[in-house]
Design a protein around this motif. Structure first.
Motif, PDB file in Angstrom:
ATOM      1  N   LYS A  33       0.860  -1.096   0.155  1.00 34.57           N
ATOM      2  CA  LYS A  33      -0.005  -0.099   0.026  1.00 34.57           C
ATOM      3  C   LYS A  33       0.881   1.212  -0.086  1.00 34.57           C
ATOM      4  O   LYS A  33       2.043   1.250   0.724  1.00 34.57           O
ATOM      5  N   GLN A  35       2.172   4.639   0.864  1.00 35.26           N
ATOM      6  CA  GLN A  35       2.260   5.641   2.092  1.00 35.26           C
ATOM      7  C   GLN A  35       2.591   7.209   1.749  1.00 35.26           C
ATOM      8  O   GLN A  35       2.077   8.124   1.882  1.00 35.26           O
ATOM      9  N   ASN A  98      -0.845   7.483   2.883  1.00 34.11           N
ATOM     10  CA  ASN A  98      -0.995   6.776   3.996  1.00 34.11           C
ATOM     11  C   ASN A  98      -2.253   5.890   3.881  1.00 34.11           C
ATOM     12  O   ASN A  98      -3.285   5.967   4.725  1.00 34.11           O
ATOM     13  N   GLU A  99      -2.276   4.953   3.157  1.00 35.98           N
ATOM     14  CA  GLU A  99      -3.452   3.708   2.863  1.00 35.98           C
ATOM     15  C   GLU A  99      -3.379   3.168   3.804  1.00 35.98           C
ATOM     16  O   GLU A  99      -4.343   2.304   4.124  1.00 35.98           O
ATOM     17  N   HIS A 100      -2.239   2.856   4.626  1.00 35.58           N
ATOM     18  CA  HIS A 100      -2.480   1.698   6.061  1.00 35.58           C
ATOM     19  C   HIS A 100      -3.162   2.638   7.175  1.00 35.58           C
ATOM     20  O   HIS A 100      -3.594   2.049   8.008  1.00 35.58           O
ATOM     21  N   GLY A 101      -3.053   3.763   7.066  1.00 34.24           N
ATOM     22  CA  GLY A 101      -3.944   4.587   8.071  1.00 34.24           C
ATOM     23  C   GLY A 101      -2.973   4.733   9.231  1.00 34.24           C
ATOM     24  O   GLY A 101      -3.789   4.705  10.479  1.00 34.24           O
ATOM     25  N   LYS A 103      -0.880   6.232  12.443  1.00 37.59           N
ATOM     26  CA  LYS A 103      -0.765   7.493  12.725  1.00 37.59           C
ATOM     27  C   LYS A 103       0.719   7.809  13.100  1.00 37.59           C
ATOM     28  O   LYS A 103       1.633   6.904  13.673  1.00 37.59           O
TER      29      LYS A 103
END
Length: 104
Positions: A33, A35, A98-101, A103
């Motif tokens: 994914k 980023q 930031n497809e992984h979400g 923080k």
């Protein structure tokens, strides 16, 4: 008795190998994914150089930097060395996807 012993040995071997096969299968199926989009091509803005990560569970993340060229059915990813990027053909954009979400 001989059949039972053979079956028991088969079960022990299968139980020992199964976790490795399962983890390898998860690793192959899980997609990378994006980023960050690091660069966009000056000639074709749809062609990008991206920093991508793949979640491999308790082992953390696999990371890579690739050039993405959009295709008809799927995109083509080619590994890139950031030191060799020709600045005259690429524009630095640093777009956070930031497809992984995650923080920060």
């Amino acid at each position: 008795m001989r059949v039972f012993l053979g079956f028991a040995i088969f079960l022990i071997i299968a139980a020992a190998i199964f976790p490795f096969v399962l983890m390898r299968g998860i690793n192959l199926v899980t997609p990378y994914k994006t980023q960050t989009i690091l660069y966009r091509s000056i000639e074709d803005p749809d062609v990008t150089i991206e920093f991508q990560m793949k979640d491999v569970g308790g082992r953390g993340y696999l990371k890579r930097v690739v050039q993405i060229e959009p295709g008809f059915f799927w995109d083509r990813a080619t590994g890139v060395d950031l030191e060799a990027v020709d600045q005259s053909q690429w524009r630095r954009v640093d777009e956070d996807v930031n497809e992984h979400g995650l923080k920060w």
